[in-house]
Design a protein around this motif. Structure first.
Motif, PDB file in Angstrom:
ATOM      1  N   LYS A 378       0.816  -1.223   0.000  1.00 60.98           N
ATOM      2  CA  LYS A 378       0.000   0.000   0.000  1.00 60.98           C
ATOM      3  C   LYS A 378       0.852   1.276   0.000  1.00 60.98           C
ATOM      4  CE  LYS A 378      -4.087  -1.965   2.231  1.00 60.98           C
ATOM      5  NZ  LYS A 378      -5.018  -1.880   3.405  1.00 60.98           N
ATOM      6  N   GLN A 379       2.073   1.164   0.513  1.00 60.09           N
ATOM      7  CA  GLN A 379       2.909   2.363   0.633  1.00 60.09           C
ATOM      8  C   GLN A 379       3.931   2.517  -0.499  1.00 60.09           C
ATOM      9  OE1 GLN A 379       2.298   0.462   3.600  1.00 60.09           O
ATOM     10  NE2 GLN A 379       0.732   1.997   4.045  1.00 60.09           N
ATOM     11  N   ARG A 380       4.275   1.469  -1.195  1.00 62.40           N
ATOM     12  CA  ARG A 380       5.369   1.525  -2.165  1.00 62.40           C
ATOM     13  C   ARG A 380       4.889   1.104  -3.552  1.00 62.40           C
ATOM     14  NH1 ARG A 380      11.140  -1.706  -2.022  1.00 62.40           N
ATOM     15  NH2 ARG A 380      12.300  -0.269  -3.365  1.00 62.40           N
ATOM     16  N   HIS A 381       5.130   2.017  -4.513  1.00 62.23           N
ATOM     17  CA  HIS A 381       4.642   1.797  -5.878  1.00 62.23           C
ATOM     18  C   HIS A 381       5.691   2.263  -6.890  1.00 62.23           C
ATOM     19  CE1 HIS A 381       0.623   1.445  -3.974  1.00 62.23           C
ATOM     20  NE2 HIS A 381       1.079   2.428  -3.209  1.00 62.23           N
ATOM     21  N   PHE A 382       5.578   1.735  -8.109  1.00 63.69           N
ATOM     22  CA  PHE A 382       6.401   2.186  -9.228  1.00 63.69           C
ATOM     23  C   PHE A 382       5.469   2.628 -10.346  1.00 63.69           C
ATOM     24  CE2 PHE A 382       8.980  -0.875  -6.913  1.00 63.69           C
ATOM     25  CZ  PHE A 382      10.156  -0.168  -6.725  1.00 63.69           C
ATOM     26  N   LEU A 383       5.804   3.748 -10.999  1.00 65.19           N
ATOM     27  CA  LEU A 383       4.934   4.303 -12.030  1.00 65.19           C
ATOM     28  C   LEU A 383       5.765   4.655 -13.263  1.00 65.19           C
ATOM     29  CD1 LEU A 383       2.127   5.404 -12.899  1.00 65.19           C
ATOM     30  CD2 LEU A 383       2.819   7.609 -11.896  1.00 65.19           C
ATOM     31  N   TYR A 384       5.373   4.098 -14.405  1.00 64.51           N
ATOM     32  CA  TYR A 384       6.027   4.443 -15.663  1.00 64.51           C
ATOM     33  C   TYR A 384       5.390   5.717 -16.225  1.00 64.51           C
ATOM     34  CZ  TYR A 384       9.092   0.427 -16.404  1.00 64.51           C
ATOM     35  OH  TYR A 384      10.123  -0.485 -16.312  1.00 64.51           O
ATOM     36  N   THR A 385       6.100   6.827 -16.077  1.00 61.00           N
ATOM     37  CA  THR A 385       5.657   8.078 -16.679  1.00 61.00           C
ATOM     38  C   THR A 385       6.223   8.233 -18.088  1.00 61.00           C
ATOM     39  OG1 THR A 385       7.510   9.151 -15.577  1.00 61.00           O
ATOM     40  CG2 THR A 385       5.361   9.286 -14.493  1.00 61.00           C
ATOM     41  N   ARG A 386       7.288   7.476 -18.384  1.00 62.83           N
ATOM     42  CA  ARG A 386       7.826   7.379 -19.728  1.00 62.83           C
ATOM     43  C   ARG A 386       7.712   5.929 -20.171  1.00 62.83           C
ATOM     44  NH1 ARG A 386      12.022  10.331 -22.625  1.00 62.83           N
ATOM     45  NH2 ARG A 386      10.138  10.550 -23.889  1.00 62.83           N
ATOM     46  N   GLY A 387       7.434   5.714 -21.439  1.00 65.79           N
ATOM     47  CA  GLY A 387       7.257   4.383 -21.964  1.00 65.79           C
ATOM     48  C   GLY A 387       6.524   4.454 -23.292  1.00 65.79           C
ATOM     49  N   ARG A 437       6.709  13.708 -19.899  1.00 61.68           N
ATOM     50  CA  ARG A 437       7.836  14.047 -19.033  1.00 61.68           C
ATOM     51  C   ARG A 437       7.991  12.971 -17.966  1.00 61.68           C
ATOM     52  NH1 ARG A 437      11.083  17.962 -20.847  1.00 61.68           N
ATOM     53  NH2 ARG A 437      11.577  18.639 -18.728  1.00 61.68           N
ATOM     54  N   LYS A 438       9.213  12.790 -17.466  1.00 62.06           N
ATOM     55  CA  LYS A 438       9.433  11.733 -16.471  1.00 62.06           C
ATOM     56  C   LYS A 438       8.901  12.121 -15.102  1.00 62.06           C
ATOM     57  CE  LYS A 438      12.656   8.451 -14.573  1.00 62.06           C
ATOM     58  NZ  LYS A 438      13.835   7.628 -14.829  1.00 62.06           N
ATOM     59  N   PHE A 439       9.156  13.370 -14.686  1.00 60.92           N
ATOM     60  CA  PHE A 439       8.763  13.795 -13.353  1.00 60.92           C
ATOM     61  C   PHE A 439       7.619  14.799 -13.412  1.00 60.92           C
ATOM     62  CE2 PHE A 439      13.110  12.327 -12.678  1.00 60.92           C
ATOM     63  CZ  PHE A 439      12.957  11.551 -11.540  1.00 60.92           C
ATOM     64  N   PRO A 440       6.759  14.817 -12.409  1.00 60.65           N
ATOM     65  CA  PRO A 440       5.675  15.808 -12.371  1.00 60.65           C
ATOM     66  C   PRO A 440       6.236  17.215 -12.223  1.00 60.65           C
ATOM     67  CG  PRO A 440       5.838  14.675 -10.262  1.00 60.65           C
ATOM     68  CD  PRO A 440       6.765  13.961 -11.205  1.00 60.65           C
ATOM     69  N   ILE A 441       5.453  18.219 -12.575  1.00 64.51           N
ATOM     70  CA  ILE A 441       5.903  19.605 -12.529  1.00 64.51           C
ATOM     71  C   ILE A 441       6.310  20.003 -11.115  1.00 64.51           C
ATOM     72  CG2 ILE A 441       3.551  20.488 -12.209  1.00 64.51           C
ATOM     73  CD1 ILE A 441       6.445  22.167 -14.154  1.00 64.51           C
ATOM     74  N   THR A 442       5.731  19.401 -10.100  1.00 62.35           N
ATOM     75  CA  THR A 442       6.106  19.717  -8.723  1.00 62.35           C
ATOM     76  C   THR A 442       7.578  19.431  -8.453  1.00 62.35           C
ATOM     77  OG1 THR A 442       5.162  17.543  -8.247  1.00 62.35           O
ATOM     78  CG2 THR A 442       3.844  19.464  -7.618  1.00 62.35           C
ATOM     79  N   ILE A 443       8.067  18.303  -8.980  1.00 59.69           N
ATOM     80  CA  ILE A 443       9.476  17.937  -8.791  1.00 59.69           C
ATOM     81  C   ILE A 443      10.356  18.658  -9.796  1.00 59.69           C
ATOM     82  CG2 ILE A 443      11.122  16.032  -8.802  1.00 59.69           C
ATOM     83  CD1 ILE A 443       9.262  15.984  -6.416  1.00 59.69           C
ATOM     84  N   ASP A 444       9.934  18.689 -11.070  1.00 55.94           N
ATOM     85  CA  ASP A 444      10.694  19.397 -12.099  1.00 55.94           C
ATOM     86  C   ASP A 444      10.881  20.863 -11.734  1.00 55.94           C
ATOM     87  OD1 ASP A 444      11.692  17.755 -14.016  1.00 55.94           O
ATOM     88  OD2 ASP A 444      10.103  18.081 -15.483  1.00 55.94           O
ATOM     89  N   CYS A 445       9.794  21.476 -11.318  1.00 56.82           N
ATOM     90  CA  CYS A 445       9.833  22.899 -10.970  1.00 56.82           C
ATOM     91  C   CYS A 445      10.751  23.151  -9.791  1.00 56.82           C
ATOM     92  CB  CYS A 445       8.425  23.390 -10.654  1.00 56.82           C
ATOM     93  SG  CYS A 445       8.361  25.061  -9.990  1.00 56.82           S
ATOM     94  N   SER A 446      10.672  22.297  -8.776  1.00 59.82           N
ATOM     95  CA  SER A 446      11.479  22.517  -7.579  1.00 59.82           C
ATOM     96  C   SER A 446      12.964  22.485  -7.911  1.00 59.82           C
ATOM     97  CB  SER A 446      11.145  21.462  -6.514  1.00 59.82           C
ATOM     98  OG  SER A 446      11.501  20.164  -6.945  1.00 59.82           O
TER      99      SER A 446
END
Length: 470
Positions: A378-387, A437-446
């Motif tokens: 429930k706490q750990r996941h992997f997400l393909y944002t590129r593919g 994009r690989k990372f969401p704007i929250t991470i990219d922007c930061s």
């Protein structure tokens, strides 16, 4: 282990929804078409006469249609409709000769001759551009200032270098390496004039084979310009009735890497509106060698950011999602949850997003689909944002894609909804209209903000809008 495929998120435009920013703008126009918006963008120009003339000619050409690159994947390369008042953005560029500030070739030559090294050259070059930016801001006040760079000169000053300097706090024989970067220094120094700048290399007029095609360059250039002029090209499609905002937290070191890391937070709503706030210096944990906020620092950072957010959009969120590129400490969790309690925020999700070496393989030569979600628990996941992107009909990348790891330290929403939102936020980068994009704007922007903020003096108040950092 559970594996599922999340649907490609839709974006919201004026009269419809689409998965692709380019197709959405082309067919349904920008999302803020019925609001006060930049239907005419007044721009200023700073650069050499040749470079400015070349760019102005290109901008005029971009009023008309530009054919897409020929490809077996037509959705990957979209023709550009033209930047004019009739179609798509329904906006136009405005300027006159008084908005054009030309820098003489002799000035550039003098700077090159008088500079002791590359770092001195970068500093003096920034001063040349700042002089003209200051004039435009004081006398003309354009919406955006285009800083045009000659390609030959660009090769001399672009990139990041370091120089050794003496530090009075160290022993006499010890020195520090200080980072110098033209782009970051210019953006940081130009903030005080309160007009976003766009750094443009004049080579975009005739792109080489290693660069993007002409239509894609136009899409990316005018989308960024529209956003910097306070427009909203597209927005997230609302999936819930809650007023949700997303915060990204990161840390950065000083240019000499000698000081403690400083925190910065960015808060966005579904329209991309929000604020950026610089926090206080933090210490690195001895346990995991990562920077962490104290409970009070965590509370202050988000409390102050939400207060600025309210001043900007005049509403507090009902739900707060915090994205961080490192794990949460117990003190950080308590500090963030205390903010939620005091500000009457109904739900809060504390999410870590980081790269991983984990891989998933499909049959034959195809990579996993973008949107593939793998849950270990429930706490750990992997997400393909590129593919592999179904809309594009291909995987538009050069290397084997890897997923991002998503860790949930505290959450009220479902893991699937949190990952779906991360996928949505990868499409909110107004510098690039290819949506995978690989990372969401929250991470990219930061990350982008931190790179600029390290050049902002401690007594200088940073701009709160993302348009000053992109």
């Amino acid at each position: 282990m559970d594996i599922k495929l999340l649907e490609e998120p839709f974006l919201q435009f004026s009269s419809g929804q689409h998965v692709c920013p380019r197709a959405g703008i082309y067919n349904y126009t920008v999302s803020d078409i019925n609001n006060v918006r930049p239907d005419k963008i007044v721009v200023g120009f700073v650069g050499s006469s040749d470079s400015i003339g070349t760019l102005i000619s290109w901008i005029k050409q971009c009023r008309s249609h530009i054919d897409a690159k020929k490809s077996n994947q037509p959705n990957l390369f979209t023709n550009f409709p033209g930047f004019n008042s009739k179609i798509a953005f329904k906006s136009e560029i405005a300027y006159d000769e008084s908005y054009v500030r030309k820098i003489n070739h002799s000035t550039f030559e003098q700077v090159k001759k008088s500079s002791d090294d590359i770092n001195d050259l970068i500093t003096k070059s920034v001063e040349i551009y700042l002089t003209e930016i200051k004039f435009l801001s004081k006398n003309k006040n354009p919406d955006v200032i285009l800083c045009v760079l000659d390609e030959q000169f660009t090769k001399m000053i672009y990139g990041t270098s370091t120089v050794e300097v003496e530090n009075s706090l160290l022993d006499e024989d010890e020195t520090l390496e200080v980072e110098f970067n033209f782009r970051r220094l210019l953006k940081a120094r130009a903030m005080e004039y309160n007009i976003p700048i766009q750094i443009v290399r004049d080579r975009i007029v005739k792109p080489s084979s290693e660069m993007q095609d002409q239509a894609t360059i136009a899409w990316n250039f005018f989308t960024a310009l529209y956003y910097k002029a306070s427009g909203t090209p597209w927005a997230l499609k609302k999936t819930t009735n809650n007023n949700t905002c997303f915060a990204g937290i990161s840390f950065y070191k000083s240019r000499d890497k000698s000081t403690t890391q400083t925190s910065v937070t960015q808060i966005f709503n579904e329209h991309g509106n929000g604020v950026i706030l610089r926090g206080t210096p933090v210490k690195e944990s001895k346990k995991d060698k990562q920077p962490h906020l104290s409970e009070q620092q965590a509370f202050d950072l988000i409390y102050n950011s939400l207060t600025e957010y309210y001043e900007a959009v005049k509403i507090f969120p009902q739900r707060l999602v915090i994205h961080k590129s490192s794990n949460y400490s117990e003190e950080e969790i308590e500090g963030f949850q205390r903010v939620a309690r005091e500000m009457k925020i109904n739900s809060i999700d504390l999410v870590t997003i980081m790269p991983t070496n984990f891989r998933l393989y499909r049959e034959k030569d195809y990579p996993p689909f973008r949107g593939t979600m793998i849950s270990l628990d429930k706490q750990r996941h992997f997400l393909y944002t590129r593919g592999f992107v179904e809309y594009y009909g291909t995987y538009p990348g050069r290397y084997i894609p890897s997923p991002i790891e998503v860790r949930l330290f505290s959450y009220d929403e479902s893991p699937e909804q949190i990952c779906r939102e991360i996928l949505m936020l990868t499409k909110m980068n107004w510098n690039n209209t290819q949506f995978d994009r690989k990372f969401p704007i929250t991470i990219d922007c930061s990350r982008n903000v931190g790179e600029i903020l390290k050049y902002v003096e401690s007594d200088q108040k940073p701009q709160i809008k993302y348009s000053f950092y992109m």
